[in-house]
Scaffold this motif. Structure first.
Motif, PDB file in Angstrom:
ATOM      1  N   MET A 151      27.447 -16.621  -7.230  1.00  0.00           N
ATOM      2  CA  MET A 151      26.321 -15.877  -6.625  1.00  0.00           C
ATOM      3  C   MET A 151      24.907 -16.201  -7.343  1.00  0.00           C
ATOM      4  N   THR A 152      24.272 -17.272  -7.279  1.00  0.00           N
ATOM      5  CA  THR A 152      23.173 -17.721  -7.686  1.00  0.00           C
ATOM      6  C   THR A 152      21.838 -17.394  -6.870  1.00  0.00           C
ATOM      7  N   PRO A 153      20.894 -16.789  -7.383  1.00  0.00           N
ATOM      8  CA  PRO A 153      19.607 -16.361  -6.637  1.00  0.00           C
ATOM      9  C   PRO A 153      19.039 -17.327  -6.147  1.00  0.00           C
ATOM     10  N   SER A 154      18.709 -17.587  -4.915  1.00  0.00           N
ATOM     11  CA  SER A 154      17.627 -18.717  -4.247  1.00  0.00           C
ATOM     12  C   SER A 154      16.462 -18.321  -4.473  1.00  0.00           C
ATOM     13  N   SER A 155      15.638 -19.472  -5.096  1.00  0.00           N
ATOM     14  CA  SER A 155      14.210 -19.430  -5.479  1.00  0.00           C
ATOM     15  C   SER A 155      13.462 -19.289  -4.223  1.00  0.00           C
ATOM     16  N   SER A 156      13.817 -19.472  -3.027  1.00  0.00           N
ATOM     17  CA  SER A 156      13.323 -19.411  -1.722  1.00  0.00           C
ATOM     18  C   SER A 156      13.486 -17.974  -0.922  1.00  0.00           C
ATOM     19  N   THR A 157      14.282 -17.054  -1.513  1.00  0.00           N
ATOM     20  CA  THR A 157      14.759 -16.027  -0.744  1.00  0.00           C
ATOM     21  C   THR A 157      13.484 -14.874  -0.981  1.00  0.00           C
ATOM     22  N   PRO A 158      12.760 -14.431  -0.263  1.00  0.00           N
ATOM     23  CA  PRO A 158      11.842 -13.424  -0.545  1.00  0.00           C
ATOM     24  C   PRO A 158      12.358 -12.208  -0.836  1.00  0.00           C
ATOM     25  N   LEU A 159      11.666 -11.198  -1.207  1.00  0.00           N
ATOM     26  CA  LEU A 159      12.212  -9.781  -1.393  1.00  0.00           C
ATOM     27  C   LEU A 159      11.514  -8.821  -0.534  1.00  0.00           C
ATOM     28  N   ARG A 160      10.640  -9.659   0.247  1.00  0.00           N
ATOM     29  CA  ARG A 160       9.684  -8.721   1.057  1.00  0.00           C
ATOM     30  C   ARG A 160       9.786  -9.080   2.448  1.00  0.00           C
ATOM     31  N   LYS A 161       9.637  -8.298   3.470  1.00  0.00           N
ATOM     32  CA  LYS A 161       9.661  -8.447   4.848  1.00  0.00           C
ATOM     33  C   LYS A 161       8.412  -8.010   5.395  1.00  0.00           C
ATOM     34  N   ASP A 162       7.463  -8.759   5.528  1.00  0.00           N
ATOM     35  CA  ASP A 162       5.977  -8.007   6.125  1.00  0.00           C
ATOM     36  C   ASP A 162       5.893  -8.141   7.480  1.00  0.00           C
ATOM     37  N   THR A 163       6.428  -6.957   8.005  1.00  0.00           N
ATOM     38  CA  THR A 163       6.544  -6.778   9.281  1.00  0.00           C
ATOM     39  C   THR A 163       5.505  -5.613   9.976  1.00  0.00           C
ATOM     40  N   GLY A 164       4.698  -5.121   9.073  1.00  0.00           N
ATOM     41  CA  GLY A 164       3.609  -3.951   9.427  1.00  0.00           C
ATOM     42  C   GLY A 164       2.231  -4.491   9.550  1.00  0.00           C
ATOM     43  N   PRO A 165       1.260  -3.647   9.574  1.00  0.00           N
ATOM     44  CA  PRO A 165      -0.018  -4.097   9.736  1.00  0.00           C
ATOM     45  C   PRO A 165      -0.426  -5.281   8.744  1.00  0.00           C
ATOM     46  N   LYS A 166      -1.745  -5.550   9.236  1.00  0.00           N
ATOM     47  CA  LYS A 166      -2.284  -6.747   8.137  1.00  0.00           C
ATOM     48  C   LYS A 166      -2.408  -5.834   6.762  1.00  0.00           C
ATOM     49  N   ARG A 167      -2.054  -6.549   5.725  1.00  0.00           N
ATOM     50  CA  ARG A 167      -2.111  -5.824   4.393  1.00  0.00           C
ATOM     51  C   ARG A 167      -3.321  -6.641   3.338  1.00  0.00           C
ATOM     52  N   ARG A 168      -3.867  -5.966   2.663  1.00  0.00           N
ATOM     53  CA  ARG A 168      -4.810  -6.422   1.703  1.00  0.00           C
ATOM     54  C   ARG A 168      -4.184  -7.666   0.807  1.00  0.00           C
ATOM     55  N   ALA A 169      -5.033  -8.763   0.522  1.00  0.00           N
ATOM     56  CA  ALA A 169      -4.548  -9.863   0.124  1.00  0.00           C
ATOM     57  C   ALA A 169      -3.966  -9.594  -1.199  1.00  0.00           C
ATOM     58  N   ALA A 170      -4.514  -8.695  -1.996  1.00  0.00           N
ATOM     59  CA  ALA A 170      -4.248  -8.319  -3.671  1.00  0.00           C
ATOM     60  C   ALA A 170      -2.711  -7.729  -3.497  1.00  0.00           C
ATOM     61  N   ASP A 171      -2.334  -6.822  -2.358  1.00  0.00           N
ATOM     62  CA  ASP A 171      -1.103  -6.150  -2.296  1.00  0.00           C
ATOM     63  C   ASP A 171      -0.020  -7.437  -1.755  1.00  0.00           C
ATOM     64  N   VAL A 172      -0.469  -8.373  -0.947  1.00  0.00           N
ATOM     65  CA  VAL A 172       0.428  -9.638  -0.611  1.00  0.00           C
ATOM     66  C   VAL A 172       0.704 -10.323  -1.877  1.00  0.00           C
ATOM     67  N   ALA A 173      -0.294 -10.451  -2.648  1.00  0.00           N
ATOM     68  CA  ALA A 173      -0.334 -11.190  -4.164  1.00  0.00           C
ATOM     69  C   ALA A 173       0.465 -10.375  -4.820  1.00  0.00           C
ATOM     70  N   TYR A 174       0.597  -9.086  -5.318  1.00  0.00           N
ATOM     71  CA  TYR A 174       1.417  -8.351  -5.961  1.00  0.00           C
ATOM     72  C   TYR A 174       2.680  -8.692  -5.489  1.00  0.00           C
ATOM     73  N   ASP A 175       3.184  -8.458  -4.248  1.00  0.00           N
ATOM     74  CA  ASP A 175       4.496  -8.424  -3.729  1.00  0.00           C
ATOM     75  C   ASP A 175       5.134  -9.888  -4.138  1.00  0.00           C
ATOM     76  N   ALA A 176       4.155 -10.804  -4.157  1.00  0.00           N
ATOM     77  CA  ALA A 176       4.773 -12.295  -4.400  1.00  0.00           C
ATOM     78  C   ALA A 176       5.126 -12.241  -5.785  1.00  0.00           C
ATOM     79  N   ILE A 177       4.158 -11.748  -6.422  1.00  0.00           N
ATOM     80  CA  ILE A 177       4.302 -11.935  -8.055  1.00  0.00           C
ATOM     81  C   ILE A 177       5.526 -11.183  -8.413  1.00  0.00           C
ATOM     82  N   GLU A 178       5.669  -9.999  -8.097  1.00  0.00           N
ATOM     83  CA  GLU A 178       6.840  -8.999  -8.418  1.00  0.00           C
ATOM     84  C   GLU A 178       8.062  -9.570  -8.006  1.00  0.00           C
ATOM     85  N   ALA A 179       8.134 -10.381  -6.687  1.00  0.00           N
ATOM     86  CA  ALA A 179       9.459 -11.122  -6.472  1.00  0.00           C
ATOM     87  C   ALA A 179       9.685 -12.141  -7.433  1.00  0.00           C
TER      88      ALA A 179
END
Length: 225
Positions: A1-29
């Protein structure tokens, strides 16, 4: 079970979000899945390029991560991903236990019928992924479960407090996944989900305790080996 670097932990299906929040989620992942290793340098320009986001939102996101201890500012060395402190991790779980009990209780009391159904579906996805040995699918369903439970509990103070602790636990899991049992973890999440879905606060709190017991036992196996 090796984690894939291409698999996101977020699914952005809601309304448009602040760029800083998107960046935070990406870095957190990146941090939680060890794409950014503990102790490794964090270069703002490289993060901006890899995420396709601007330097300003990336800088804002990094400052948020510094404030909660996931990234540290080293004198003359710049930013680095914080190290995993094995002894401190037990304190993380102890603190998270208190918050998870509160969140589970609130969610059992306040969740809507569709949210209760979605919570159980996420837990079922975790069980199926665990049976297949698919760690990425397991963690993605785990994150989805957190999102719905946090929305259902309607306690933003508790959610904001527990969020960085969840990331620490997720990162710990990725670092030592070979020592863990995802099937047991999936069962604990299912107990929590069923408790919340039932509307029985005591059942939900028992599920939260079972999940934290599982994480604590996992951590102690690593520390005591």
């Amino acid at each position: 079970m090796t984690p894939s670097s291409s698999t996101p932990l977020r699914k952005d299906t809601g309304p448009k979000r602040r760029a800083a929040d998107v960046a935070y989620d990406a870095i957190e992942a990146m941090v939680s899945t060890l794409q950014l290793q503990p102790g490794s340098p964090v270069v703002e320009a490289e993060i901006a390029e890899s995420t396709g986001l601007g330097r300003t939102p990336v800088r804002e996101a990094l400052l948020r991560m510094v404030s909660i201890g996931l990234i540290v500012q080293q004198p003359r060395r710049g930013l680095q991903v914080s190290n995993i402190d094995l002894a401190d991790h037990l304190d993380v779980i102890q603190t998270r236990r208190v918050l998870e009990r509160l969140i589970a209780s609130c969610a059992a009391r306040r969740a809507t019928a569709p949210q209760r159904q979605a919570i159980v579906r996420c837990a079922e996805e975790m069980v199926r992924a665990a049976e297949r040995g698919e760690l990425d699918g397991y963690m993605l369903a785990d994150h989805g479960l957190d999102q719905i439970v946090h929305l259902a509990c309607q306690n933003q103070s508790a959610v904001k407090s527990v969020a960085p602790l969840i990331v620490q636990c997720r990162r710990f899991w990725y670092a030592y996944q070979h020592e863990g049992d995802v099937t047991e973890g999936a069962r604990a999440h299912m107990h929590l989900a069923q408790g919340i879905a039932s509307g029985d606060e005591a059942h939900a709190v028992a599920g939260a305790n079972q999940l934290m017991d599982y994480l604590e036992q996992f951590a102690r196996r690593i520390i005591d080996r």
